[in-house]
Write an enzyme that holds these catalytic residues in place. Structure first.
Site, mmCIF file in Angstrom:
data_model
loop_
_atom_site.group_PDB
_atom_site.id
_atom_site.type_symbol
_atom_site.label_atom_id
_atom_site.label_comp_id
_atom_site.label_asym_id
_atom_site.label_seq_id
_atom_site.Cartn_x
_atom_site.Cartn_y
_atom_site.Cartn_z
ATOM 1 N N ASP A 89 0.841 -1.195 0.000
ATOM 2 C CA ASP A 89 0.000 0.000 0.000
ATOM 3 C C ASP A 89 0.878 1.247 0.000
ATOM 4 O O ASP A 89 2.034 1.203 0.426
ATOM 5 C CB ASP A 89 -0.879 0.037 1.266
ATOM 6 C CG ASP A 89 -1.852 -1.127 1.315
ATOM 7 O OD1 ASP A 89 -2.177 -1.665 0.242
ATOM 8 O OD2 ASP A 89 -2.275 -1.477 2.433
HETATM 9 N N1 URA Z 1 -1.078 -5.892 3.915
HETATM 10 C C1 URA Z 1 -1.589 -4.643 3.940
HETATM 11 O O1 URA Z 1 -2.614 -4.397 4.544
HETATM 12 N N2 URA Z 1 -0.931 -3.696 3.277
HETATM 13 C C2 URA Z 1 0.240 -3.894 2.621
HETATM 14 O O2 URA Z 1 0.804 -2.966 2.060
HETATM 15 C C3 URA Z 1 0.754 -5.197 2.609
HETATM 16 C C4 URA Z 1 0.070 -6.193 3.267
#
Ligand code: URA
Length: 228
Positions: free
Chosen positions: A103
């Site tokens: 993310d």
């Molecule tokens: N899980 C999440 O919630 N976000 C990420 O970036 C990676 C794994």
């Protein structure tokens, strides 16, 4: 590999542009001018120079990137800087793909590779490659709760049961979580399922590849020897 294809694969121009450069004696192989585009390059042993530039070529490339928050895991984006924007010469000439997205606000290890088989091995949940995250939650959280089977939504809002993860507690609101899948917002959703919230998330390893502690945010390095 044919000389024109070799240079075109590395984005030094279209096949036509490259053929013209070769014809006009701008390319040497092991110090000798080559004017035939069909010349077969030994990609491992030959030294190819185009207009004074020594060509860097490898069949497969694997890069470790330390992704900072604010950078997105995508190839191109009009708005935000992407992990691929962080990559400079000569690696930006390879068709690198992201082996497991993070993310925008997540930091840590991203692997980039042009090796399709390796990519599949890293991102396929059935290949037993754990992705390990450092997780900090808003309030006290018993990470052992995550070891029970439960359902969350995936990226398409379809319910799924995460494969059994591994947890290592650090403090009452920090822990390491290792998961096999990489579903959209998976770690955040696993924590939210228990009415808490992730306030900081960092991927620290993928399989046996650990984020290099000396690699600053926004930097990257090639990994030569590895075992996933
Ligand atoms: N899980 C999440 O919630 N976000 C990420 O970036 C990676 C794994």
């Amino acid at each position: 590999m044919r000389l024109d294809r070799y240079l075109a694969n590395l984005k030094y121009g279209t096949r036509n542009e490259i053929t013209k450069k070769i014809k006009s004696k701008k390319v040497t192989v092991n110090g000798i001018v080559v004017t035939d585009s069909r010349y077969k390059v030994d990609t491992i042993n030959d030294l190819v120079i185009l207009e004074g530039i020594e060509i860097f070529y490898k069949e497969t490339v694997l890069l470790m990137v330390h992704k900072p928050a604010g950078v997105i895991s995508a190839n191109k984006d009009g708005l935000h800087e992407t992990v691929l924007d962080l990559i400079g010469e000569p690696y930006n000439r390879f068709d690198l793909r992201i082996a497991g997205r993070l993310d925008i606000d997540t930091e840590g290890l991203i692997l980039l590779t042009n090796d399709g088989k390796l990519l599949h091995k890293i991102i396929s949940p059935n290949k037993d490659v754990y992705k390990k995250y450092y997780v900090k939650t808003e309030s006290k959280f018993d990470s052992k709760k995550l070891l029970k089977q439960f359902e969350i939504k995936d990226g398409r809002d379809i319910m799924f049961t995460p494969l059994l993860p591994k947890v290592e507690e650090i403090s009452d609101n920090e822990f390491y979580l290792s998961i096999k899948e990489g579903k959209f917002h998976q770690v955040k959703r696993m924590v939210e399922h228990f009415n808490n919230k992730v306030v900081y998330l960092k991927r620290v390893s993928i399989g046996n590849i650990e984020l290099d502690k000396d690699l600053e945010k926004g930097r990257y390095k090639e990994i030569i020897e590895y075992k996933i």
